[in-house]
Motif scaffolding. Structure first.
Motif, PDB file in Angstrom:
ATOM      1  N   MET A  80      61.169  46.983  41.278  1.00 43.43           N
ATOM      2  CA  MET A  80      60.996  46.550  42.670  1.00 43.43           C
ATOM      3  C   MET A  80      59.661  45.906  42.993  1.00 43.43           C
ATOM      4  N   TYR A  81      58.616  46.286  42.310  1.00 44.31           N
ATOM      5  CA  TYR A  81      57.286  45.888  42.743  1.00 44.31           C
ATOM      6  C   TYR A  81      56.550  45.065  41.697  1.00 44.31           C
ATOM      7  N   TRP A  82      56.042  43.921  42.142  1.00 41.56           N
ATOM      8  CA  TRP A  82      55.248  43.073  41.260  1.00 41.56           C
ATOM      9  C   TRP A  82      53.776  43.453  41.394  1.00 41.56           C
ATOM     10  N   MET A  83      53.161  43.890  40.292  1.00 43.79           N
ATOM     11  CA  MET A  83      51.760  44.275  40.278  1.00 43.79           C
ATOM     12  C   MET A  83      50.936  43.032  39.973  1.00 43.79           C
ATOM     13  N   LEU A  84      49.953  42.767  40.827  1.00 38.94           N
ATOM     14  CA  LEU A  84      49.086  41.601  40.655  1.00 38.94           C
ATOM     15  C   LEU A  84      47.773  42.006  39.991  1.00 38.94           C
ATOM     16  N   ASN A  85      47.541  41.440  38.813  1.00 38.32           N
ATOM     17  CA  ASN A  85      46.326  41.744  38.049  1.00 38.32           C
ATOM     18  C   ASN A  85      45.587  40.471  37.691  1.00 38.32           C
ATOM     19  N   VAL A  86      44.275  40.619  37.489  1.00 41.34           N
ATOM     20  CA  VAL A  86      43.427  39.525  37.051  1.00 41.34           C
ATOM     21  C   VAL A  86      42.975  39.827  35.627  1.00 41.34           C
ATOM     22  N   VAL A  87      43.233  38.914  34.702  1.00 39.23           N
ATOM     23  CA  VAL A  87      42.757  39.098  33.329  1.00 39.23           C
ATOM     24  C   VAL A  87      41.251  38.867  33.297  1.00 39.23           C
ATOM     25  N   THR A  88      40.526  39.757  32.614  1.00 37.49           N
ATOM     26  CA  THR A  88      39.070  39.625  32.522  1.00 37.49           C
ATOM     27  C   THR A  88      38.621  39.700  31.068  1.00 37.49           C
ATOM     28  N   GLY A  89      37.338  39.476  30.851  1.00 45.27           N
ATOM     29  CA  GLY A  89      36.745  39.643  29.526  1.00 45.27           C
ATOM     30  C   GLY A  89      36.888  38.423  28.624  1.00 45.27           C
ATOM     31  N   GLU A  90      36.292  38.561  27.458  1.00 43.96           N
ATOM     32  CA  GLU A  90      36.320  37.478  26.482  1.00 43.96           C
ATOM     33  C   GLU A  90      37.677  37.424  25.774  1.00 43.96           C
ATOM     34  N   LEU A  91      37.903  36.312  25.056  1.00 48.90           N
ATOM     35  CA  LEU A  91      39.114  36.142  24.261  1.00 48.90           C
ATOM     36  C   LEU A  91      39.297  37.351  23.330  1.00 48.90           C
ATOM     37  N   ASN A  92      40.544  37.839  23.261  1.00 52.85           N
ATOM     38  CA  ASN A  92      40.883  38.979  22.395  1.00 52.85           C
ATOM     39  C   ASN A  92      40.279  40.314  22.819  1.00 52.85           C
ATOM     40  N   HIS A  93      39.804  40.370  24.059  1.00 55.62           N
ATOM     41  CA  HIS A  93      39.426  41.649  24.659  1.00 55.62           C
ATOM     42  C   HIS A  93      40.418  41.887  25.802  1.00 55.62           C
ATOM     43  N   PRO A  94      41.492  42.613  25.513  1.00 54.68           N
ATOM     44  CA  PRO A  94      42.596  42.724  26.480  1.00 54.68           C
ATOM     45  C   PRO A  94      42.277  43.619  27.672  1.00 54.68           C
ATOM     46  N   GLN A  95      41.761  43.025  28.710  1.00 56.42           N
ATOM     47  CA  GLN A  95      41.388  43.765  29.916  1.00 56.42           C
ATOM     48  C   GLN A  95      42.024  43.121  31.145  1.00 56.42           C
ATOM     49  N   ALA A  96      42.135  43.921  32.203  1.00 58.33           N
ATOM     50  CA  ALA A  96      42.639  43.383  33.458  1.00 58.33           C
ATOM     51  C   ALA A  96      42.174  44.240  34.623  1.00 58.33           C
ATOM     52  N   VAL A  97      42.203  43.628  35.801  1.00 56.02           N
ATOM     53  CA  VAL A  97      41.881  44.335  37.040  1.00 56.02           C
ATOM     54  C   VAL A  97      43.100  44.269  37.949  1.00 56.02           C
ATOM     55  N   LEU A  98      43.565  45.431  38.354  1.00 54.33           N
ATOM     56  CA  LEU A  98      44.699  45.521  39.268  1.00 54.33           C
ATOM     57  C   LEU A  98      44.210  45.418  40.710  1.00 54.33           C
ATOM     58  N   ILE A  99      44.841  44.540  41.489  1.00 55.84           N
ATOM     59  CA  ILE A  99      44.523  44.446  42.921  1.00 55.84           C
ATOM     60  C   ILE A  99      45.370  45.480  43.658  1.00 55.84           C
ATOM     61  N   ARG A 100      44.751  46.517  44.172  1.00 52.23           N
ATOM     62  CA  ARG A 100      45.486  47.604  44.817  1.00 52.23           C
ATOM     63  C   ARG A 100      45.593  47.428  46.326  1.00 52.23           C
ATOM     64  N   ALA A 101      44.630  46.753  46.948  1.00 53.05           N
ATOM     65  CA  ALA A 101      44.678  46.611  48.399  1.00 53.05           C
ATOM     66  C   ALA A 101      43.929  45.363  48.847  1.00 53.05           C
TER      67      ALA A 101
END
Length: 169
Positions: A80-101
Motif C-alpha cells: 500500500m505505501y510507497w517509501m520515499l528515500n534518498v540515496v546517499t554516499g559514494e559509489l558502492n556504499h549502499p546508503q539511503a535516507v528515508l523521508i518520514r515527515a
DNA sequence: CCAGTGATCAGG
DNA sequence: CTGATCACTGGA
C-alpha cells in the motif's frame, strides 16, 4: 537552490541530519507544484547496517543504493505505501535516507501518498529531474534524535542507533 | 489489538 | 512455482 551531488555523496547520517529544514519540491504533470519542509528523516548506513535493505545483498530492489548519492530509492511496503528515500554516499556504499515527515504530513507512508510517489520514481536523479528535487534552505533547525522505527528484525546493536532525526519547529 | 494489500526474494 | 516477510496506517 537545488542540492547537488557533493551534498548527496556524504554519509547517510550526515545527509539525514542536514535534510531537516530543506525544501522538497514535487512538480506534477499538470504543472501543480508542491513544496514541503522536511521535518523527519532516518539514515540507513550500508551493507553493515542490519536494518538497511542493502545488508541483505545486491538485488534488483537494492541496486540503486549502490549508486552514487543523489538518486531516489522507492519501494512498496505492505502492498500500500510507497517509501520515499534518498540515496546517499559514494559509489558502492549502499546508503539511503528515508523521508518520514514533511510539514504536517507525518509518517513515511503518508509522505509517499501525498506526493503521489510510485515505482516510476525508482532511480530518478534528484539533481536532474523536472518532477522531484530538494532545495537548500537557510533556516537554522533544532532537532532531536531517536532510534529508528519498525526495524525490530535488525538486532539490538543496529536497532538502537540514534539515526532518526526529528526537527523541532 | 490487528487486517489490509501486493512486490520481492529465497527456496523447491 | 510457493510462501514468508515487510523501514506502515487506520480502525476496533
Amino acid at each position: 537552490m537545488k542540492l547537488n551531488t557533493d551534498f548527496y555523496t556524504q554519509d547517510a547520517t550526515i545527509v539525514a541530519e542536514k535534510l531537516l529544514g530543506k525544501i522538497l519540491v514535487r512538480v506534477h504533470d499538470n504543472g501543480e507544484t508542491q513544496r514541503y519542509r522536511i521535518t523527519e528523516t532516518e539514515a540507513y548506513m550500508g551493507a553493515e547496517d542490519k536494518a538497511c535493505h542493502a545488508s541483505k545483498g545486491r538485488t534488483p530492489r537494492t541496486e540503486v543504493m549502490f549508486a552514487e548519492g543523489g538518486r531516489v530509492y522507492v519501494y512498496l511496503i505492505y502492498g500500500m505505501y510507497w517509501m520515499l528515500n534518498v540515496v546517499t554516499g559514494e559509489l558502492n556504499h549502499p546508503q539511503a535516507v528515508l523521508i518520514r515527515a514533511i510539514d504536517k504530513i507525518v509518517g513515511s507512508g503518508k509522505v509517499g501518498r501525498e506526493l503521489k510517489i510510485d515505482k516510476s520514481f525508482y532511480g530518478e536523479s534528484l539533481t536532474g529531474s523536472a518532477r522531484i528535487w530538494i532545495e537548500d534552505a537557510p533556516d537554522e533547525v533544532i532537532f532531536e534524535t531517536a532510534p529508528r522505527v519498525g526495524i525490530d528484525y535488525a538486532g539490538d546493536e543496529w536497532k538502537n542507533k540514534p539515526w532518526r532525526f526529528i526537527s523541532k519547529r
